[in-house]
Design an enzyme around this catalytic site. Structure first.
Site, mmCIF file in Angstrom:
data_model
loop_
_atom_site.group_PDB
_atom_site.id
_atom_site.type_symbol
_atom_site.label_atom_id
_atom_site.label_comp_id
_atom_site.label_asym_id
_atom_site.label_seq_id
_atom_site.Cartn_x
_atom_site.Cartn_y
_atom_site.Cartn_z
ATOM 1 N N ASP A 165 -3.192 2.830 -7.560
ATOM 2 C CA ASP A 165 -2.503 1.664 -7.009
ATOM 3 C C ASP A 165 -2.576 0.516 -8.017
ATOM 4 O O ASP A 165 -3.121 0.688 -9.112
ATOM 5 C CB ASP A 165 -3.114 1.258 -5.650
ATOM 6 N N HIS A 176 3.700 0.125 -7.054
ATOM 7 C CA HIS A 176 2.228 0.087 -7.006
ATOM 8 C C HIS A 176 1.641 0.686 -8.284
ATOM 9 O O HIS A 176 0.743 1.536 -8.233
ATOM 10 C CB HIS A 176 1.716 0.820 -5.760
ATOM 11 N N GLU A 206 7.152 0.457 -1.055
ATOM 12 C CA GLU A 206 7.093 -0.930 -1.527
ATOM 13 C C GLU A 206 7.363 -1.064 -3.028
ATOM 14 O O GLU A 206 6.560 -1.633 -3.756
ATOM 15 C CB GLU A 206 5.716 -1.530 -1.190
#
Ligand code: ACM
Ligand code: ZN
Length: 761
Positions: free
Chosen positions: A195, A266, A329
């Site tokens: 991440d 990410h 995202e």
């Protein structure tokens, strides 16, 4: 013929039911599909033998657990031993269409315990059920009541996730976490390994991923809203040997480890190590704050080569059929202005950046498929078109899952509403800081993974469900335990298929018994199911407040003490609402059989001349906060600046204009008020405060006030003093700051005014 069969069946069912209700509750979680309690008991002692294949992991596991629990050193034998009490493990059930590999039968009779299954998976689950039936007290002889349990799970994917990027957890704890999954017959461990805040898996071909990407130069302290970052270097990673060890450990326990390697978003940790795989070329730093970042992987050829290199090593390490590729995202900000990205869009005839994301994922899906594996991704991978063979993990509610199943793609349900175990599980004021949300054990238990919107055929694509433990606010192993347990237990019963919303109380009873097991294992589980809710109302003569306490258990078992008095078994028992007329700190907890069961709650009360009085608002407060109830401002409880779900009133557009009736002409010389400032959430201080007084409630005169500058200086904790006044009515006006100014989040939109507790003295 049929009817006779039916009658017979009902009779047997009735006997089973009666047997259950007269016996004590079996603390089994997840509850087995069928339980028949019989008379008598099996006696387990040091002479009991385990009849099994000697090389069986299950036999060794059982032997070790019994050794740890009771100190018995059982021998494992392949030969029947005459006159010995026997626990037999046998792969004996031939009909695998009825008995799938996770099914088992556990038959306990006075002479023998037999666990049989079609595969070692089932044997392992039979052992877990047997272990849950054992009493915890140590003895030379252990009696286990006779039962016949036939059991099998409903869903294939019974998962728990763990984010090791936001915070890193040592290998030993990851194994412990796997033990918890095993305890509840979960079979999938989703390991979130990469991440923005850290890359946690060694990749031999790209060593900088962990050398650079495994470490960050600081972390957020407190809640995101506080915007505080320390300067402590933080990180860690798992070597490939660690990974092999963990995968082997999980595999023995019939848990599949699904690694997650995130792209295209990410990716800050990865592109900090290798900036050339981004759009701008960097330089970047491993993220020190939580959130979503604009810099992501750029879909150039070298990036695909890089990611294929990473995936090749990952596929070697993990036998999992599914490889999780993230996909959530991913902002398209950089892609929109990147020459390379735009040329790929043109070259491939793509419509937009969403389709570019789909192209990105589909290309890597082909690579993963070529290695005989499949991809699974978060539901954003639906945007721009789903890769042909991808499975979807539905987290933004259930919509993505429904859509994917309708498109005949496999789905794992993990909606934020029921499956995010980073949310609060009890009244936020009494819980460790969490990201937000509110997901109680009961709510998790009520979850039904198969959406009602799907037809029977479409429902076949729902593989199961999973609980997610994101760790922005979970920095220690014991905090992971706290957030995961007992919600994991509730979800385990949901995915096993035996949860019954209407019988939540039955689950709760089993759970509270099962807590003894968690205590025995020294697990730091949450006791929020015992949570005490407190309601405040004005007392009879409006001279203070009445505090009523409630639990979903027996409220008479609540104990309390005031101020410096310790809270223990000898403290006062709650029976009727408490009258609070002066500043006080109260301690509360739920007790049973002399033992504190709930966490300790401490609550401060601030009593002034305005507490408990009638209050009216000229403009209504937003229903979203404290239900817009004006009494919030005079209830003696101050709003918490971090945990804001209650005790604050929020105003959008309108001023606060509150009038308090002090009941009679009263002398006072000070007004205290609390305002919140949190630009990230559009909350700003008022422009101005004015205090007015009146004896008749009609004619008010201004007695004090404060400028916007002074409010800032006082950091929102406002105190306004003036010469002693006599009045029955006090009016407080706080002028809303209006539109959000340029340079602030939400610039141009209406701001929020957040206020709490008005104290008049
Ligand atoms: C997620 O929670 N961003 C999948
Ligand atoms: Zn680019």
């Amino acid at each position: 013929m049929k009817r006779i069969f039916l009658v017979l069946y009902i009779t047997i069912a009735a006997i089973e039911l009666r047997a259950q209700s007269i016996e004590k509750i079996l603390p089994l979680i997840p509850k087995p599909k069928t339980i028949k309690i019989d008379k008598g008991a099996f006696v387990l002692n040091n002479l009991t033998v385990i009849l099994s294949d000697k090389n069986s992991f299950e036999a060794k596991y059982l032997k070790e657990c019994i050794q740890n629990y009771f100190g018995f050193d059982l021998s494992i034998t392949e030969q029947y031993v005459k006159d010995a009490s026997i626990i037999s493990l046998s792969l004996a059930i031939p009909d695998t269409t009825v008995f799938d590999k996770e099914a088992y039968q556990l038959l306990i009779s006075p002479e023998r315990i037999s666990i049989s299954a079609a595969a070692t998976n089932g044997l392992f689950y039979g052992i877990q059920t047997f272990l849950q039936l054992l009493p915890l007290e140590k003895n030379k002889e252990i009696k286990v009541g006779c039962v016949n349990i036939i059991d099998a799970p409903k869903y294939k994917w019974r998962g728990m996730h763990l984010d090791v990027c936001r915070h890193f957890f040592p290998k030993e704890f990851v194994k412990k976490y796997i033990d918890y999954l095993a305890l509840y017959k979960m079979n999938t461990f989703h390991w979130h390994l990469t991440d923005d805040q850290g890359w946690r898996i060694e990749i031999a071909k790209y060593p900088k991923l962990t050398e650079i990407g495994g470490w960050r130069n600081g972390s957020m302290v407190g809640h995101y809203n506080e915007n505080r970052i320390d300067t402590i270097k933080y990180g860690g990673y798992y070597s490939q040997d660690d990974v092999k060890e963990i995968v082997a450990y999980a595999t023995e326990r019939h848990i599949n480890v699904v690694p997650e390697i995130e792209f295209p978003g990410h990716a800050m940790a990865a592109i900090s190590a290798y900036p050339k795989y981004s759009c701008t070329g960097g330089p970047f730093e491993v993220a020190t704050t939580w959130g979503v970042f604009d810099d992501v992987f750029c879909p150039k050829e070298e990036t695909f080569t890089f990611l294929e290199g990473v995936l090749s090593e990952v596929i070697e390490l993990f036998p999992s059929q599914y490889i999780h590729i993230g996909g959530d995202e991913c902002p398209k900000t950089r892609w929109k202005t990147c020459k390379n990205c735009q040329s790929v869009i043109k070259r491939e005839g793509l419509k937009d950046e969403d389709e570019l994301q789909s192209y990105f994922i589909t290309r890597l899906e082909k690579f993963v498929n070529s290695k005989g594996r499949k991809i699974i991704g978060w539901d954003e991978i639906l945007d721009g078109g789903l890769a042909p063979n991808a499975a979807v993990m539905s987290w933004r509610g259930t919509k993505g899952g429904i859509e994917a199943a309708k498109q005949k793609h496999f789905v794992v349900m993990t909606p934020g509403s029921h499956c995010y175990f980073d949310h609060y599980q009890g009244e936020p004021k009494n819980e460790p800081i969490a990201i937000g949300g509110f997901t109680t054990v009961e709510k998790v238990y009520s979850y039904q993974p198969t959406p009602k919107e799907l037809s029977a055929d479409e429902s076949k694509y729902i593989l199961g469900a999973q609980g997610n433990v994101w760790t922005e606010y979970i920095n220690l192993p014991e905090n992971v335990e706290y957030m995961a347990l007992p919600r994991m237990a509730a979800l385990a019963e949901v995915v096993w298929g035996t949860a019954d919303v209407k019988a939540y109380k039955d689950f709760e009873k089993r759970l509270t018994k099962h807590f003894d097991v968690l205590d025995y294992k020294r697990v730091n589980y949450s006791k929020s199911i015992y949570q005490i809710t407190n309601k405040v109302s004005a007392n009879k003569d409006k001279s203070g407040i009445l505090l009523s306490l409630e639990t979903s258990f027996d409220s008479n078992n609540i104990k309390y003490s005031f101020d410096d008095q310790p809270l223990d078994m000898n403290s006062l028992n709650y029976s009727t609402p408490l009258n609070i007329q002066k500043n006080n700190q109260i301690k509360l907890a739920y007790f049973e059989n002399g033992k504190q069961k709930s966490a300790l709650i401490e609550q401060a009360f601030y009593i002034s001349k305005s507490t408990g009085k009638n209050i009216s608002l000229k403009f209504n407060a937003s229903e979203k906060y404290s239900s817009g109830n004006p009494f919030t401002l005079v209830n003696g409880v101050r709003g918490d600046s971090i945990r804001r779900q209650s005790d604050w009133l929020g105003f959008r557009v309108n001023n606060l204009e509150a009038t308090i009736d002090l009941e009679k002409s009263t002398a006072f010389s000070k007004v205290k008020l609390n305002f919140l400032k949190d630009p990230a959430n559009w909350i700003h201080y008022p422009k101005l405060i004015e205090i007015l007084a009146s004896e008749d409630g009609k004619n008010f005169k201004t007695i004090g006030g404060l400028s916007g500058e002074a409010i800032k200086t006082m950091k929102g904790k406002v105190e306004i003093e003036f010469p002693i006044q006599n009045a029955q009515y006090v009016k407080i006006i706080a002028v809303h700051s209006g539109k959000i100014l340029e340079g602030n989040p939400g610039a141009g939109s209406d701001s929020w005014l957040f206020v709490d507790e008005i104290l008049i003295d």
